[in-house]
Design an enzyme around this catalytic site. Sequence first.
Site, PDB file in Angstrom:
ATOM      1  N   GLY A 189       0.774  -1.241   0.000  1.00 47.93           N
ATOM      2  CA  GLY A 189       0.000   0.000   0.000  1.00 47.93           C
ATOM      3  C   GLY A 189       0.799   1.281   0.000  1.00 47.93           C
ATOM      4  O   GLY A 189       0.218   2.362   0.108  1.00 47.93           O
ATOM      5  N   GLN A 245       1.296  -1.455  -6.734  1.00 44.57           N
ATOM      6  CA  GLN A 245       0.078  -1.863  -7.436  1.00 44.57           C
ATOM      7  C   GLN A 245       0.281  -1.986  -8.935  1.00 44.57           C
ATOM      8  O   GLN A 245      -0.269  -2.887  -9.564  1.00 44.57           O
ATOM      9  CB  GLN A 245      -1.039  -0.859  -7.139  1.00 44.57           C
ATOM     10  CG  GLN A 245      -2.373  -1.197  -7.801  1.00 44.57           C
ATOM     11  CD  GLN A 245      -3.377  -0.068  -7.696  1.00 44.57           C
ATOM     12  OE1 GLN A 245      -3.134   0.927  -7.004  1.00 44.57           O
ATOM     13  NE2 GLN A 245      -4.495  -0.203  -8.368  1.00 44.57           N
ATOM     14  N   ALA A 260     -12.684   1.930  -4.102  1.00 43.77           N
ATOM     15  CA  ALA A 260     -14.028   1.892  -4.678  1.00 43.77           C
ATOM     16  C   ALA A 260     -14.018   2.898  -5.819  1.00 43.77           C
ATOM     17  O   ALA A 260     -13.308   3.908  -5.749  1.00 43.77           O
ATOM     18  CB  ALA A 260     -15.079   2.282  -3.649  1.00 43.77           C
ATOM     19  N   TYR A 308     -19.008   8.385   2.195  1.00 44.89           N
ATOM     20  CA  TYR A 308     -18.147   7.194   2.331  1.00 44.89           C
ATOM     21  C   TYR A 308     -18.859   5.980   1.713  1.00 44.89           C
ATOM     22  O   TYR A 308     -18.227   5.087   1.182  1.00 44.89           O
ATOM     23  CB  TYR A 308     -17.769   6.952   3.791  1.00 44.89           C
ATOM     24  CG  TYR A 308     -16.535   6.086   3.955  1.00 44.89           C
ATOM     25  CD1 TYR A 308     -15.311   6.478   3.402  1.00 44.89           C
ATOM     26  CD2 TYR A 308     -16.592   4.882   4.644  1.00 44.89           C
ATOM     27  CE1 TYR A 308     -14.185   5.690   3.540  1.00 44.89           C
ATOM     28  CE2 TYR A 308     -15.458   4.090   4.788  1.00 44.89           C
ATOM     29  CZ  TYR A 308     -14.264   4.498   4.238  1.00 44.89           C
ATOM     30  OH  TYR A 308     -13.143   3.705   4.372  1.00 44.89           O
ATOM     31  N   LYS A 368     -15.568  -1.762   4.549  1.00 45.76           N
ATOM     32  CA  LYS A 368     -14.797  -1.744   5.814  1.00 45.76           C
ATOM     33  C   LYS A 368     -15.477  -2.580   6.884  1.00 45.76           C
ATOM     34  O   LYS A 368     -14.809  -3.202   7.713  1.00 45.76           O
ATOM     35  CB  LYS A 368     -14.596  -0.306   6.308  1.00 45.76           C
ATOM     36  CG  LYS A 368     -13.648   0.536   5.446  1.00 45.76           C
ATOM     37  CD  LYS A 368     -12.261  -0.067   5.317  1.00 45.76           C
ATOM     38  CE  LYS A 368     -11.277   0.934   4.719  1.00 45.76           C
ATOM     39  NZ  LYS A 368      -9.964   0.311   4.401  1.00 45.76           N
TER      40      LYS A 368
HETATM   41  P1  NAD Z   1      -2.983   5.752  -0.338  1.00 40.96           P
HETATM   42  O1  NAD Z   1      -3.597   6.254  -1.589  1.00 40.96           O
HETATM   43  O2  NAD Z   1      -1.676   6.297   0.035  1.00 40.96           O
HETATM   44  O3  NAD Z   1      -2.919   4.179  -0.353  1.00 40.96           O
HETATM   45  C1  NAD Z   1      -3.881   3.376  -0.983  1.00 40.96           C
HETATM   46  C2  NAD Z   1      -3.133   2.225  -1.608  1.00 40.96           C
HETATM   47  O4  NAD Z   1      -4.036   1.271  -2.144  1.00 40.96           O
HETATM   48  C3  NAD Z   1      -2.197   2.659  -2.741  1.00 40.96           C
HETATM   49  O5  NAD Z   1      -0.886   2.268  -2.465  1.00 40.96           O
HETATM   50  C4  NAD Z   1      -2.744   1.895  -3.932  1.00 40.96           C
HETATM   51  O6  NAD Z   1      -1.740   1.510  -4.832  1.00 40.96           O
HETATM   52  C5  NAD Z   1      -3.375   0.699  -3.229  1.00 40.96           C
HETATM   53  N1  NAD Z   1      -4.311  -0.068  -4.063  1.00 40.96           N
HETATM   54  C6  NAD Z   1      -5.512   0.324  -4.556  1.00 40.96           C
HETATM   55  N2  NAD Z   1      -6.016  -0.649  -5.347  1.00 40.96           N
HETATM   56  C7  NAD Z   1      -5.122  -1.667  -5.326  1.00 40.96           C
HETATM   57  C8  NAD Z   1      -5.051  -2.936  -5.963  1.00 40.96           C
HETATM   58  N3  NAD Z   1      -6.017  -3.369  -6.798  1.00 40.96           N
HETATM   59  N4  NAD Z   1      -3.976  -3.736  -5.718  1.00 40.96           N
HETATM   60  C9  NAD Z   1      -3.002  -3.314  -4.905  1.00 40.96           C
HETATM   61  N5  NAD Z   1      -2.996  -2.120  -4.283  1.00 40.96           N
HETATM   62  C10 NAD Z   1      -4.048  -1.304  -4.509  1.00 40.96           C
HETATM   63  O7  NAD Z   1      -4.092   6.037   0.812  1.00 40.96           O
HETATM   64  P2  NAD Z   1      -4.143   5.692   2.367  1.00 40.96           P
HETATM   65  O8  NAD Z   1      -5.088   6.674   2.928  1.00 40.96           O
HETATM   66  O9  NAD Z   1      -2.781   5.551   2.922  1.00 40.96           O
HETATM   67  O10 NAD Z   1      -4.894   4.278   2.378  1.00 40.96           O
HETATM   68  C11 NAD Z   1      -4.369   3.124   3.002  1.00 40.96           C
HETATM   69  C12 NAD Z   1      -5.450   2.413   3.828  1.00 40.96           C
HETATM   70  O11 NAD Z   1      -5.809   3.239   4.937  1.00 40.96           O
HETATM   71  C13 NAD Z   1      -6.746   2.129   3.086  1.00 40.96           C
HETATM   72  O12 NAD Z   1      -7.234   0.854   3.487  1.00 40.96           O
HETATM   73  C14 NAD Z   1      -7.682   3.194   3.602  1.00 40.96           C
HETATM   74  O13 NAD Z   1      -9.024   2.794   3.520  1.00 40.96           O
HETATM   75  C15 NAD Z   1      -7.210   3.268   5.033  1.00 40.96           C
HETATM   76  N6  NAD Z   1      -7.617   4.458   5.778  1.00 40.96           N
HETATM   77  C16 NAD Z   1      -7.362   5.704   5.290  1.00 40.96           C
HETATM   78  C17 NAD Z   1      -7.742   6.820   6.017  1.00 40.96           C
HETATM   79  C18 NAD Z   1      -7.503   8.209   5.488  1.00 40.96           C
HETATM   80  O14 NAD Z   1      -8.200   9.142   5.938  1.00 40.96           O
HETATM   81  N7  NAD Z   1      -6.534   8.433   4.612  1.00 40.96           N
HETATM   82  C19 NAD Z   1      -8.378   6.655   7.274  1.00 40.96           C
HETATM   83  C20 NAD Z   1      -8.613   5.365   7.744  1.00 40.96           C
HETATM   84  C21 NAD Z   1      -8.231   4.269   6.988  1.00 40.96           C
HETATM   85  O1  0WE Z   2     -10.817   4.594   3.126  1.00 41.56           O
HETATM   86  C1  0WE Z   2     -10.696   5.750   2.784  1.00 41.56           C
HETATM   87  C2  0WE Z   2     -10.581   6.126   1.320  1.00 41.56           C
HETATM   88  C3  0WE Z   2     -10.503   4.937   0.418  1.00 41.56           C
HETATM   89  C4  0WE Z   2     -10.710   5.227  -1.036  1.00 41.56           C
HETATM   90  C5  0WE Z   2     -10.391   6.427  -1.649  1.00 41.56           C
HETATM   91  C6  0WE Z   2     -10.601   6.584  -3.017  1.00 41.56           C
HETATM   92  C7  0WE Z   2     -10.329   7.884  -3.742  1.00 41.56           C
HETATM   93  C8  0WE Z   2     -10.014   7.662  -5.204  1.00 41.56           C
HETATM   94  C9  0WE Z   2     -11.244   4.216  -1.796  1.00 41.56           C
HETATM   95  N1  0WE Z   2     -11.451   4.348  -3.111  1.00 41.56           N
HETATM   96  C10 0WE Z   2     -11.129   5.503  -3.736  1.00 41.56           C
HETATM   97  N2  0WE Z   2     -11.354   5.594  -5.082  1.00 41.56           N
HETATM   98  C11 0WE Z   2     -10.894   6.636  -5.830  1.00 41.56           C
HETATM   99  O2  0WE Z   2     -11.165   6.695  -7.042  1.00 41.56           O
HETATM  100  N3  0WE Z   2     -10.672   6.726   3.758  1.00 41.56           N
HETATM  101  C12 0WE Z   2     -10.941   6.335   5.129  1.00 41.56           C
HETATM  102  C13 0WE Z   2     -10.483   8.160   3.479  1.00 41.56           C
HETATM  103  C14 0WE Z   2     -11.828   8.754   3.280  1.00 41.56           C
HETATM  104  O3  0WE Z   2     -12.452   8.659   2.095  1.00 41.56           O
HETATM  105  C15 0WE Z   2     -13.696   9.242   2.241  1.00 41.56           C
HETATM  106  C16 0WE Z   2     -13.849   9.720   3.550  1.00 41.56           C
HETATM  107  C17 0WE Z   2     -12.640   9.404   4.223  1.00 41.56           C
HETATM  108  C18 0WE Z   2     -12.339   9.678   5.650  1.00 41.56           C
HETATM  109  C19 0WE Z   2     -14.727   9.378   1.315  1.00 41.56           C
HETATM  110  C20 0WE Z   2     -15.903  10.023   1.702  1.00 41.56           C
HETATM  111  C21 0WE Z   2     -16.047  10.487   2.993  1.00 41.56           C
HETATM  112  C22 0WE Z   2     -15.035  10.348   3.945  1.00 41.56           C
END
Ligand code: NAD
Ligand code: 0WE
Length: 267
Positions: A13, A40, A95, A157, A164
């Site tokens: 990731g 990825q 998503a 979301y 999740k």
């Molecule tokens: P990020 O964009 O830095 O990381 C998302 C990763 O998902 C990327 O490295 C991307 O390459 C990978 N990915 C997506 N589709 C894939 C696939 N088909 N195969 C392999 N890898 C794939 O964003 P992030 O916020 O660091 O997200 C990491 C995790 O943290 C996610 O599960 C996200 O839901 C979770 N999360 C994020 C937040 C937030 O606010 N940023 C909060 C809570 C949880």
């Molecule tokens: O898990 C997430 C985000 C995950 C995510 C983000 C994207 C953006 C680009 C999954 N799929 C996609 N697809 C894309 O095309 N979070 C916890 C961060 C997040 O995302 C939100 C949030 C929060 C917090 C979306 C709506 C509302 C709140």
Amino acid sequence: MGFLAGKRILVLGVASKLSIASGIAAAMHREGAQLALTYQNDKLKDRVLKFAKSWDSHLVFPCDVTNDQQIQDLFSGLSDSWDGLDGIVHCLAYAPAHELEGNYVDVTTREGFLTAHEISSYSFVALAQAGKAMMEGRNGSLLTLSYLGAMRSLPNYNVMGLAKASLEANVRYMASSLGPTGTRVNAISAGPIRTLAASGIKSFRKMLQYNAQQTPLRRNVTIDEVGNAAAFLCSDLASGISGEILYVDGGFNTTAMGSLEENPGAA
Ligand code: NAD
Ligand code: 0WE
């Protein structure tokens, strides 16, 4: 000596320096873990190679989790260098963007639903299955990243919340399944953090602002704070913890009304 000295951990990731996976890898490296990373797609390859170098890792593999062959090849590649594996960190979700904006009932599609669940939840058990043999009997652990949207509804979301919720149930079932072999399975439910995945989200700035105002700690959390908790959960310091969802959110999930002082909606 760090509390992860001698541990071999696979982190999926890393996409940028803002990625939660980067905060986790940095904390684990600091605590003495040896790391392997995945990317990825080819667009991310060079970037991830650079990160790997900065954490003294030469183990970098492609892994798009929608591809069964790549998951298999990842672990056969890993076993060429490592005779065992102590941790898998699953830090990815997806998503289609159009599912993450608007009224849930109106915007959700069969295909978007399936994609979100496949990439964000199924992939965790798929990795556990493929890595099971390498992890057996080492008191290792698996870790994934969740969000409060699994438990509560919030604007936009949408289907990610369901994915999740599935992921968190996956944590509990995987913990039961792998516990007898000595492997623990946990999740961190992190507060909102500005990452690549968040940058595409409409009104994310507003959400960060609201979250900081309403959270007991009155600020958002950082990838370093998530990294520290992740390092702990994957270490022997957490040897009694499995099937758990640990909130690293400044306390947000524990309040009902947040703060009235700075609540823009308060009369
Ligand atoms: P990020 O964009 O830095 O990381 C998302 C990763 O998902 C990327 O490295 C991307 O390459 C990978 N990915 C997506 N589709 C894939 C696939 N088909 N195969 C392999 N890898 C794939 O964003 P992030 O916020 O660091 O997200 C990491 C995790 O943290 C996610 O599960 C996200 O839901 C979770 N999360 C994020 C937040 C937030 O606010 N940023 C909060 C809570 C949880
Ligand atoms: O898990 C997430 C985000 C995950 C995510 C983000 C994207 C953006 C680009 C999954 N799929 C996609 N697809 C894309 O095309 N979070 C916890 C961060 C997040 O995302 C939100 C949030 C929060 C917090 C979306 C709506 C509302 C709140």
